[in-house]
Write an enzyme that holds these catalytic residues in place. Structure first.
Site, PDB file in Angstrom:
ATOM      1  N   SER A 155      14.591  57.679  37.624  1.00  0.00           N
ATOM      2  CA  SER A 155      14.683  59.059  37.160  1.00  0.00           C
ATOM      3  C   SER A 155      14.217  59.986  38.267  1.00  0.00           C
ATOM      4  CB  SER A 155      13.802  59.261  35.918  1.00  0.00           C
ATOM      5  OG  SER A 155      13.658  60.632  35.599  1.00  0.00           O
TER       6      SER A 155
ATOM      7  N   TYR B 284       6.049  57.699  31.389  1.00  0.00           N
ATOM      8  CA  TYR B 284       7.456  57.693  31.774  1.00  0.00           C
ATOM      9  C   TYR B 284       7.638  57.813  33.286  1.00  0.00           C
ATOM     10  CZ  TYR B 284      12.429  58.771  31.826  1.00  0.00           C
ATOM     11  OH  TYR B 284      13.774  58.751  32.077  1.00  0.00           O
TER      12      TYR B 284
END
Length: 270
Positions: A145, A159
């Site tokens: 990401s 995350y």
């Protein structure tokens, strides 16, 4: 001399989290390129629908698995061996987010998250790497990401660290396996139209410019193209590449402060 497009190298592409979003689009793109597929995810019904569609283009194997189960990676690889399926390409895509600050969720939720996002990636890669190294033209695509390239944000505490791990993991694997022609890539997309924010319940709070949103199909194509080129890092979208370059030049304290001010635009309240 023939003008026919050469057939892709032998071997299957295993795509985790293939039932929706970027994983589904990666599966579709590989099918378009003539690469046979193994699709895995928790939702067997959605996998079956996708497999039925893609079998018109390539052979497709279907294995439902929940990678939050510690036994799932070994069982998945054992099932592939039982079927005689050889993996040439591994796409570690399965993932999700846990919204809210760290103490707002039970540890059991965090532990399952880490198994899906980190542990299962490591184990699947470890178990399949011999096959990938011997297949010729081996590929590993880890869907990370853009969060891995930015200072940490308030909320979804694990995350960004998990995605940053995937980036460093990809870099190390790329160096270790280059001698066998294995390309390893970390794909780092920004905000992408998918079910991600619906699942985390953050869709209604998202206040992000429409120009910053990416299409999952474009992200999938960029990741596969980058892997074929041998790029270790792929950042889809020129706006994100510019932002990445700017953030690298900022003092860390300033960049962290900017992230603190912007986190509330995309994170739920506790």
């Amino acid at each position: 001399m023939s003008d026919a497009t050469p057939a892709p190298p032998a071997g299957y592409a295993l795509v985790t989290g293939a039932s929706s979003g970027i994983g589904e689009q990666i599966a579709r793109e590989y099918a378009r390129r003539g690469v046979p597929l193994v699709l895995t995810a928790r939702r067997a019904d959605r996998l079956q629908a996708l497999a039925t569609e893609l079998r018109a283009q390539v052979p497709v194997e279907l294995v439902a698995a929940d990678l939050a189960d510690p036994a799932a990676p070994e069982a998945l690889v054992a099932e592939l061996a039982r079927r005689g399926v050889k993996i040439r390409i591994l796409v570690n895509n399965a993932g999700y987010g846990i919204p809210g600050r760290y103490r707002s969720s039970d540890w059991t939720d965090h532990a399952a998250f880490l198994r899906v996002m980190v542990t299962s990636v490591c184990e699947l890669t470890w178990r399949l790497l011999p096959s990938i190294r011997t297949a010729g033209h081996g590929r590993i695509l880890n869907v990370a990401s853009f969060a891995a390239l930015m200072p940490a944000a308030d909320g979804q505490t694990l995350y960004a660290p998990a995605k940053a791990f995937l980036l460093k993991f990809s870099e190390a694997l790329a160096l270790e396996n280059n001698d066998k022609g294995v390309h390893v890539t970390a794909l780092c997309p920004g905000f992408t139209y998918s079910e991600f924010h619906d699942v985390t319940g953050t869709r209604a709070r998202m206040r992000v410019s429409p120009s910053m949103w990416l299409q999952a199909a474009d992200v999938a194509r960029a990741g596969i193209d980058g892997t074929e080129r041998g790029d270790v890092l792929v950042v889809p979208g020129w706006r994100y590449r510019v932002l990445h370059a700017i953030v690298k030049l900022l003092p860390h304290r300033l960049a962290l402060g900017m992230m603190a001010r912007n986190s509330r635009k995309v994170r739920p309240l506790d």
